[in-house]
Design an enzyme around this catalytic site. Sequence first.
Site, PDB file in Angstrom:
ATOM      1  N   HIS A  32       0.783  -1.187  -0.087  1.00 19.97           N
ATOM      2  CA  HIS A  32       0.090  -0.277   0.023  1.00 19.97           C
ATOM      3  C   HIS A  32       0.812   1.252  -0.019  1.00 19.97           C
ATOM      4  O   HIS A  32       1.833   1.458   0.827  1.00 19.97           O
ATOM      5  CB  HIS A  32      -1.157  -0.053   1.255  1.00 19.97           C
ATOM      6  CG  HIS A  32      -1.944   0.988   1.222  1.00 19.97           C
ATOM      7  ND1 HIS A  32      -3.224   0.934   0.563  1.00 19.97           N
ATOM      8  CD2 HIS A  32      -2.077   2.225   1.909  1.00 19.97           C
ATOM      9  CE1 HIS A  32      -3.716   2.037   0.669  1.00 19.97           C
ATOM     10  NE2 HIS A  32      -3.212   3.054   1.547  1.00 19.97           N
ATOM     11  N   ASP A  34       0.861   5.272  -0.087  1.00 18.36           N
ATOM     12  CA  ASP A  34       0.018   6.564   0.353  1.00 18.36           C
ATOM     13  C   ASP A  34       0.825   7.663  -0.198  1.00 18.36           C
ATOM     14  O   ASP A  34       1.737   8.281   0.150  1.00 18.36           O
ATOM     15  CB  ASP A  34       0.069   6.917   1.806  1.00 18.36           C
ATOM     16  CG  ASP A  34      -0.797   5.745   2.495  1.00 18.36           C
ATOM     17  OD1 ASP A  34      -2.090   5.696   2.081  1.00 18.36           O
ATOM     18  OD2 ASP A  34      -0.429   4.948   3.460  1.00 18.36           O
ATOM     19  N   MET A  36       0.479  11.801  -0.591  1.00 12.70           N
ATOM     20  CA  MET A  36      -0.336  12.803   0.123  1.00 12.70           C
ATOM     21  C   MET A  36       0.356  14.155  -0.576  1.00 12.70           C
ATOM     22  O   MET A  36       1.306  14.182  -0.600  1.00 12.70           O
ATOM     23  CB  MET A  36      -0.082  12.798   1.302  1.00 12.70           C
ATOM     24  CG  MET A  36      -0.489  11.630   2.228  1.00 12.70           C
ATOM     25  SD  MET A  36      -0.036  11.818   3.739  1.00 12.70           S
ATOM     26  CE  MET A  36      -0.793  10.188   4.593  1.00 12.70           C
ATOM     27  N   MET A  67      -3.904  10.500  -1.985  1.00 13.08           N
ATOM     28  CA  MET A  67      -4.716  11.452  -1.365  1.00 13.08           C
ATOM     29  C   MET A  67      -4.334  12.877  -1.847  1.00 13.08           C
ATOM     30  O   MET A  67      -3.765  13.718  -1.296  1.00 13.08           O
ATOM     31  CB  MET A  67      -4.375  11.240   0.190  1.00 13.08           C
ATOM     32  CG  MET A  67      -5.004  10.169   0.771  1.00 13.08           C
ATOM     33  SD  MET A  67      -4.219   9.521   2.439  1.00 13.08           S
ATOM     34  CE  MET A  67      -2.955   8.556   1.774  1.00 13.08           C
ATOM     35  N   MET A 136     -12.246   4.273   4.559  1.00  9.57           N
ATOM     36  CA  MET A 136     -11.142   5.013   5.522  1.00  9.57           C
ATOM     37  C   MET A 136     -11.574   4.825   6.934  1.00  9.57           C
ATOM     38  O   MET A 136     -12.651   5.289   7.259  1.00  9.57           O
ATOM     39  CB  MET A 136     -10.811   6.433   5.318  1.00  9.57           C
ATOM     40  CG  MET A 136     -10.333   6.724   3.974  1.00  9.57           C
ATOM     41  SD  MET A 136      -8.427   6.022   3.934  1.00  9.57           S
ATOM     42  CE  MET A 136      -7.304   6.322   5.571  1.00  9.57           C
ATOM     43  N   GLY A 143      -0.324   8.215   9.389  1.00 10.85           N
ATOM     44  CA  GLY A 143      -0.326   6.949  10.358  1.00 10.85           C
ATOM     45  C   GLY A 143      -0.489   7.128  11.715  1.00 10.85           C
ATOM     46  O   GLY A 143      -0.503   8.005  12.119  1.00 10.85           O
ATOM     47  N   GLY A 175      -6.393   2.274   8.105  1.00  8.91           N
ATOM     48  CA  GLY A 175      -6.163   3.309   9.369  1.00  8.91           C
ATOM     49  C   GLY A 175      -6.440   2.679  10.353  1.00  8.91           C
ATOM     50  O   GLY A 175      -7.718   2.144  10.889  1.00  8.91           O
TER      51      GLY A 175
HETATM   52  C1  DX5 Z   1      -3.593   7.400   6.219  1.00  8.18           C
HETATM   53  C2  DX5 Z   1      -3.030   6.359   5.393  1.00  8.18           C
HETATM   54  C3  DX5 Z   1      -2.794   5.048   5.910  1.00  8.18           C
HETATM   55  C4  DX5 Z   1      -1.824   4.998   7.032  1.00  8.18           C
HETATM   56  C5  DX5 Z   1      -2.189   3.687   7.963  1.00  8.18           C
HETATM   57  O1  DX5 Z   1      -3.745   8.513   5.659  1.00  8.18           O
HETATM   58  O2  DX5 Z   1      -4.089   6.190   4.519  1.00  8.18           O
HETATM   59  O3  DX5 Z   1      -2.539   4.134   4.745  1.00  8.18           O
HETATM   60  O4  DX5 Z   1      -0.415   4.597   6.300  1.00  8.18           O
HETATM   61  O5  DX5 Z   1      -1.491   3.775   8.929  1.00  8.18           O
HETATM   62  P1  DX5 Z   1      -1.802   3.011  10.233  1.00  8.18           P
HETATM   63  O6  DX5 Z   1      -2.035   1.533  10.039  1.00  8.18           O
HETATM   64  O7  DX5 Z   1      -0.416   3.179  11.204  1.00  8.18           O
HETATM   65  O8  DX5 Z   1      -2.965   3.522  10.826  1.00  8.18           O
HETATM   66 ZN    ZN Z   2      -3.771   4.413   2.925  1.00 15.92          ZN
END
Ligand code: DX5
Ligand code: ZN
Length: 219
Positions: A32, A34, A36, A67, A136, A143, A175
């Site tokens: 995965h 992410d 941002m 995101m 979400m 994270g 999340g």
């Molecule tokens: C949050 C991200 C997640 C994040 C999850 O905006 O989309 O993918 O990395 O992290 P954990 O598992 O630590 O909540």
């Molecule tokens: Zn994510």
Amino acid sequence: MFKLAPSILAADFNRLGAQIAEVEAAGADELHIDVMDGVFVPSISFGMPLITSIRKESNMFFDVHLMITEPIRYLDEFIKCGADGITVHAEACEDLEETVRELKKRNVKVGVSVKPATQIAAIKAVAPMLDRVLVMTVEPGFGGQKLIPACVDKVKELREYREKFGYKFDIEVDGGIGLSNVKEVYEAGAEVFVAGTAVFRGNIAENVKHFKGEIISAY
Ligand code: DX5
Ligand code: ZN
């Protein structure tokens, strides 16, 4: 179906390649990623150059979670650098149907994500076209947050909605997922589990195995 998708946001970027190899060898199903932009969410993570670089060393399915505002601007770039699946946010697209239609023209798995406050109704118009819906379970952006319990009810609602209409998308959660709640969220109907902190903190290989064990031993 149970798939684990470690989120590299929680990895040690100094040792990123080695940690990706470790989750893959331990049996993680997807990676995965992410992205941002500091606009759709408050934080900025990483983008195309990083994905290009890790693509050279990994054969895992790259689950790219965008995101970013108006992701339609960047679909080809993310595919070119190695995305296998692209998930956009319903809230980030001025024209979600158009964005999904553009994604469908390309050779990529197509996902749409909803933030905790966004209703399932937001994906209705595109649901028949989707390979994945990402619920979400925290506010996107960082994270290490705690799962919001009301989002688990939304997973149930989405699963019922999918069954009712016979749609094909899989249900992903992201999340605050950890060993203490993965079974409950699985029972609510989720199938693909993103986990950052719970995979990359401590012994990575053990963490991956424990996740799989939680589900396998329960059924
Ligand atoms: C949050 C991200 C997640 C994040 C999850 O905006 O989309 O993918 O990395 O992290 P954990 O598992 O630590 O909540
Ligand atoms: Zn994510």
